[in-house]
Design a protein around this motif. Structure first.
Motif, PDB file in Angstrom:
ATOM      1  N   UNK A  42       0.829  -1.201   0.000  1.00 29.04           N
ATOM      2  CA  UNK A  42       0.000   0.000   0.000  1.00 29.04           C
ATOM      3  C   UNK A  42       0.868   1.258   0.000  1.00 29.04           C
ATOM      4  N   UNK A  43       1.950   1.220   0.751  1.00 32.27           N
ATOM      5  CA  UNK A  43       2.887   2.352   0.774  1.00 32.27           C
ATOM      6  C   UNK A  43       3.515   2.553  -0.600  1.00 32.27           C
ATOM      7  N   UNK A  44       3.912   1.462  -1.238  1.00 29.30           N
ATOM      8  CA  UNK A  44       4.502   1.539  -2.568  1.00 29.30           C
ATOM      9  C   UNK A  44       3.512   2.155  -3.554  1.00 29.30           C
ATOM     10  N   UNK A  45       2.260   1.757  -3.470  1.00 31.09           N
ATOM     11  CA  UNK A  45       1.262   2.314  -4.381  1.00 31.09           C
ATOM     12  C   UNK A  45       1.144   3.829  -4.203  1.00 31.09           C
ATOM     13  N   UNK A  46       1.099   4.294  -2.967  1.00 31.99           N
ATOM     14  CA  UNK A  46       1.003   5.741  -2.713  1.00 31.99           C
ATOM     15  C   UNK A  46       2.213   6.469  -3.290  1.00 31.99           C
ATOM     16  N   UNK A  47       3.384   5.881  -3.167  1.00 29.17           N
ATOM     17  CA  UNK A  47       4.592   6.505  -3.687  1.00 29.17           C
ATOM     18  C   UNK A  47       4.592   6.523  -5.218  1.00 29.17           C
ATOM     19  N   UNK A  48       4.080   5.471  -5.818  1.00 23.16           N
ATOM     20  CA  UNK A  48       4.042   5.406  -7.272  1.00 23.16           C
ATOM     21  C   UNK A  48       3.079   6.428  -7.865  1.00 23.16           C
ATOM     22  N   UNK A  74       2.660   9.369  -7.031  1.00 23.10           N
ATOM     23  CA  UNK A  74       3.348  10.657  -7.150  1.00 23.10           C
ATOM     24  C   UNK A  74       4.241  10.713  -8.390  1.00 23.10           C
ATOM     25  N   UNK A  75       4.427   9.569  -9.058  1.00 22.28           N
ATOM     26  CA  UNK A  75       5.261   9.531 -10.266  1.00 22.28           C
ATOM     27  C   UNK A  75       4.442   9.295 -11.535  1.00 22.28           C
ATOM     28  N   UNK A  76       3.127   9.525 -11.472  1.00 29.34           N
ATOM     29  CA  UNK A  76       2.304   9.449 -12.684  1.00 29.34           C
ATOM     30  C   UNK A  76       2.769  10.523 -13.667  1.00 29.34           C
ATOM     31  N   UNK A  77       2.719  10.292 -14.977  1.00 34.18           N
ATOM     32  CA  UNK A  77       2.206   9.093 -15.641  1.00 34.18           C
ATOM     33  C   UNK A  77       3.240   7.984 -15.843  1.00 34.18           C
ATOM     34  N   UNK A  78       4.519   8.256 -15.522  1.00 35.66           N
ATOM     35  CA  UNK A  78       5.567   7.278 -15.805  1.00 35.66           C
ATOM     36  C   UNK A  78       5.353   5.946 -15.087  1.00 35.66           C
TER      37      UNK A  78
END
Length: 287
Positions: free
Chosen positions: A19-25, A27-31
């Motif tokens: 879940x933490x990884x998803x939240x961090x990812x 922030x890097x949309x759209x890449x």
């Protein structure tokens, strides 16, 4: 076990860490869309049994989602042998891709992501294993959310909308630019059985005349509209309907379209999506 070590990478298994990884990812949309979309399904029952690999934790630089190596048993099946990739550090990625527990370069496989700049690393690593690379680069589209009221006035009187049936996978496969073979039909059928889909039928009966399928990275793909129903708002209507279903589960809303497909680009924009960045698929074949 929260983390398990495998060579130059770690298997991330703890639900709170995922879940933490998803939240961090996010922030890097759209890449990071491809990996984040796959991670969404991993967190929600993981129907395709994907594994999440990181180079380190918690200060990760590279993430790969893929099936377990032991499940990629057909060396000629790139639809099963699919890897979703995001990286902030080409050097870290280079090391991770060289780990035999990360990628089986002896197979036909495909890697999908939204970072054209990673192509050099992929080409360098794959060439050391004698694998030939082919790149497809399309336009990436996404939107942040969707409201149900947007579905108002999105209807075509003689058509009725429903989900696709697994027995209709051959229609999808025959029209899919990346399909047209036995393995791709098997993959399309599995997606139809597992993930949200939308199709339209005349009078609600017979062969579907349009459809969109979502897949293991939450992307809306395999879209098609019969020529008789093009330029009537059909694609826009289906995108709205499928997006509503996906958004209700918390999945990211995105897809891709070929750079020369102007009509689909216009339909995507009309549906509130923004064209931004590139969608990449790298296909690899051992020589």
């Amino acid at each position: 076990m929260n983390l398990s070590v495998g060579g130059r990478m770690l298997y991330l298994t703890c639900s709170s860490k995922l879940a933490t990884l998803r939240r961090l990812l996010v922030s890097s949309f759209p890449e990071s869309l491809k990996v984040c979309g796959a991670l969404h399904h991993v967190i929600h029952n993981n129907p395709f049994g994907l594994q999440v690999l990181v180079d380190k934790w918690p200060e990760f630089s590279s993430v790969i989602c893929r099936p377990p190596l032991e499940e990629m048993t057909d060396p000629l099946d790139p639809y099963t042998n699919t890897y979703f990739l995001f990286s902030k550090d080409p050097h870290s990625l280079h090391q991770m891709l060289h780990d035999p527990q990360t990628v089986n370069w002896k197979q036909e496989l495909q890697i999908q992501g939204c970072q054209p700049q990673l192509e050099k690393v992929l080409e360098e690593v794959s060439s050391t294993y004698g694998s030939k690379m082919h790149t497809t680069s399309n336009l990436l589209s996404m939107r942040d959310g969707i409201e149900e009221e947007e579905l108002k006035n999105c209807a075509i009187s003689e058509l009725q909308f429903s989900t696709l049936h697994p027995d209709e996978a051959h229609y999808v496969n025959a029209a899919w630019a990346f399909g047209g073979n036995e393995r791709s039909e098997r993959y399309a059928k599995r997606c139809i059985q597992t993930f949200p889909t939308i199709c339209a039928k005349k009078g609600g009966m017979g062969q579907p005349v349009a459809w969109i399928v979502s897949e293991q990275s939450s992307e809306m793909r395999m879209a098609y509209t019969d020529r008789l129903y093009r330029n009537q708002g059909m694609f826009r209507t289906m995108i709205f309907r499928l997006s509503t279903m996906l958004y209700s589960t918390g999945a990211p809303l995105y897809g891709h379209v070929a750079a020369d497909n102007k009509s689909s680009q216009a339909a995507i924009v009309a549906a509130g999506f923004t064209l931004m960045g590139r969608w990449q698929q790298w296909e690899f074949q051992p020589l």
